[in-house]
Design a protein around this motif. Structure first.
Motif, PDB file in Angstrom:
ATOM      1  N   LEU A  82     -63.609 -28.932  12.283  1.00  0.00           N
ATOM      2  CA  LEU A  82     -63.193 -27.582  11.357  1.00  0.00           C
ATOM      3  C   LEU A  82     -63.958 -26.446  11.899  1.00  0.00           C
ATOM      4  O   LEU A  82     -65.127 -26.646  12.469  1.00  0.00           O
ATOM      5  CB  LEU A  82     -63.662 -27.838  10.019  1.00  0.00           C
ATOM      6  N   TRP A  86     -59.856 -28.756   4.316  1.00  0.00           N
ATOM      7  CA  TRP A  86     -61.103 -29.342   4.670  1.00  0.00           C
ATOM      8  C   TRP A  86     -61.341 -30.868   4.266  1.00  0.00           C
ATOM      9  O   TRP A  86     -61.910 -31.244   2.870  1.00  0.00           O
ATOM     10  CB  TRP A  86     -62.383 -28.390   4.320  1.00  0.00           C
ATOM     11  N   LEU A 126     -68.361 -33.848   7.316  1.00  0.00           N
ATOM     12  CA  LEU A 126     -67.917 -33.268   6.364  1.00  0.00           C
ATOM     13  C   LEU A 126     -68.734 -32.565   5.246  1.00  0.00           C
ATOM     14  O   LEU A 126     -68.654 -31.758   4.662  1.00  0.00           O
ATOM     15  CB  LEU A 126     -66.490 -33.678   5.935  1.00  0.00           C
ATOM     16  N   ALA A 141     -70.453 -29.450   5.764  1.00  0.00           N
ATOM     17  CA  ALA A 141     -69.552 -28.149   5.988  1.00  0.00           C
ATOM     18  C   ALA A 141     -69.802 -26.829   4.984  1.00  0.00           C
ATOM     19  O   ALA A 141     -69.899 -25.950   5.445  1.00  0.00           O
ATOM     20  CB  ALA A 141     -67.924 -28.569   5.598  1.00  0.00           C
TER      21      ALA A 141
END
Length: 347
Positions: A53, A109, A321, A324
Motif C-alpha cells: 500500500l 486498505w 496492515l 498502516a
C-alpha cells in the motif's frame, strides 16, 4: 464446491475528521470475511491479494467531507480506506486481467479486494525491479514528478530549480530529473537527516532545513542569489509566499500539493500573488490521473535510468496492515524518510 470464506483484515475510517488526523481515527479489524472466488454472472470483476500500500499526502482530504476544493471523493466512514497499491490477481472476469497478473492502482486498505471499478488498474509489465516501486517511482508519485517537471515546468538546461518537501516520494525524483537535465537544484526538508540525504544520496546541489530558518526569504536569497526559474510546489503557505518573492522573470511553478494546509481549518492566505503579473510567472496546478495515458512514455524514460543506476529511490517501509494508520499519520509530521510504503505481505 464453493470456496470457504477467509478473514480479511481491513483499515476502516471511523468518521470524518477535522484538523490533524490521529491513529485513533482509523481502526484495524479482522471482523470482515471474503470468499476467494468471483460471484457468478457478474463480469468485469477482479479479485486480488494485496501486497503493498502507498501512503500519500492527498489521502488526508479524503478523510473529511468533500468541499469545493476537493478533487477526489471522500472516504466512506465505516468502510475500508482506499489508496494506491500493488496486488496479485487471484481471479478475474475482466478481459484485461487474468489470474496471476500483477497490477497497480486504487485498492482498498485490506488483505483481499474484490474490485468492481477497474478504471485505475494498470498491469505491471516490468518485474525486474522491486514490486513496491509501483507505489512510488513507477507509480503515481513517479508520474507526478514526470508530468510536473517536464510538461508543466518546461525546463531548460541551466535553469535554477527549487523543490519543497524534497525528500518525499515526488520531490526526490523531481530533483534528480532536474539534475539529469542540467539544472541547478536546491531542496528543502524538515530534518538534518533529510538534508544530508538530498545532498549526498539524491545529488541536489544544496538543501536546507526549513524548520531551522528564521527567515525563509533570506534562505532562498542565499541559495538563489539570481532568483528561481522553476519551483516545484509541494507545501504552500509561507513557503509559497516567500518563493514568489524570489522567482525570476518568466518563472514557472508546478503546483503539485500544499501539505502545510491540509490539516488547517482555514487555509493561510498568499500575499504575493501579484508577482505572477509583475514577473510574468506561470503557476499551474495539475492532477496526475489526467495524464495516465502518458504512462508508457514515462516507462520508456524511467526504466533505463533505474537499470543504469542514474536514479536513486528511497522507500520507508513498515510491515503489516496493522501499522498502516501510524505510517499514514507520519506523513503529516514528517517522520517518514523517502516514499512511505506499507508491506501487507511479501511474495
Amino acid at each position: 464446491m464453493a470456496e470457504v470464506a477467509v478473514r480479511n483484515k481491513q483499515v476502516i475510517l471511523k468518521d470524518y475528521i477535522n484538523g490533524y488526523p490521529k491513529e485513533s481515527d482509523m481502526v484495524v479489524t479482522s471482523d470482515a470475511t471474503i470468499r476467494l472466488e468471483l460471484p457468478e454472472n457478474d463480469g468485469g470483476l477482479v479479485l486480488t491479494k494485496n501486497l503493498y500500500l502507498s501512503c500519500d499526502p492527498y489521502m488526508r482530504s479524503r478523510m473529511s467531507r468533500a468541499t469545493e476544493a476537493s478533487y477526489v471523493d471522500s472516504f466512506t466512514p465505516g468502510s475500508p480506506m482506499l489508496g494506491y497499491g500493488v496486488s496479485r490477481v487471484l481471479d478475474s472476469s475482466h478481459l484485461n486481467f487474468k489470474k496471476g497478473d500483477l497490477i497497480w492502482g486504487l485498492i482498498n486498505w485490506e488483505e483481499y479486494s474484490l474490485i468492481k471499478d477497474t478504471s485505475s488498474l494498470i498491469k505491471i509489465q516490468h518485474t525486474d525491479v522491486p514490486l513496491s516501486y509501483y507505489t512510488g517511482i513507477l507509480g503515481m508519485p513517479g508520474m507526478t514528478a514526470y508530468v510536473g517537471f517536464y510538461e508543466i515546468c518546461s525546463p531548460k538546461k541551466g535553469d535554477t530549480v527549487f523543490v519543497s518537501a524534497a525528500s518525499g516520494a515526488v520531490g526526490q525524483l523531481v530533483g534528480q530529473f532536474a539534475k539529469l537535465f542540467g539544472c541547478y537544484v536546491v531542496g528543502s526538508a524538515g530534518s538534518q537527516e533529510k538534508v544530508d540525504l538530498l545532498k549526498n544520496k539524491f545529488g541536489f546541489d544544496e538543501a536546507f532545513n526549513y524548520k531551522e530558518e528564521q527567515d525563509l526569504n533570506a534562505a532562498l536569497k542565499r541559495y538563489f542569489p539570481n532568483g528561481i526559474d522553476i519551483y516545484f510546489e509541494n507545501v504552500g503557505g509561507k513557503m509559497l509566499d516567500e518563493v514568489l518573492r524570489n522567482m525570476r522573470l518568466n518563472g514557472r511553478i508546478a503546483v503539485c500539493g500544499m501539505i502545510s494546509q491540509y490539516n488547517l481549518d482555514q487555509s493561510e492566505g498568499t500575499r504575493n500573488l501579484f508577482l505572477l503579473v509583475a514577473r510574468s510567472i506561470r503557476m499551474e496546478g495539475f492532477l496526475v490521473f489526467q495524464h495516465y495515458h502518458k504512462y508508457p512514455k514515462f516507462l520508456e524514460m524511467i526504466m533505463p535510468l533505474i537499470h543504469e543506476g542514474k536514479i536513486t529511490y528511497i522507500e520507508d517501509t513498515v510491515e503489516g496492515l496493522e501499522n498502516a494508520p501510524a505510517a499514514l499519520i507520519g506523513l503529516y509530521t514528517g517522520t517518514n524518510v523517502g516514499k512511505q510504503v506499507v508491506a501487507i505481505t511479501h511474495e
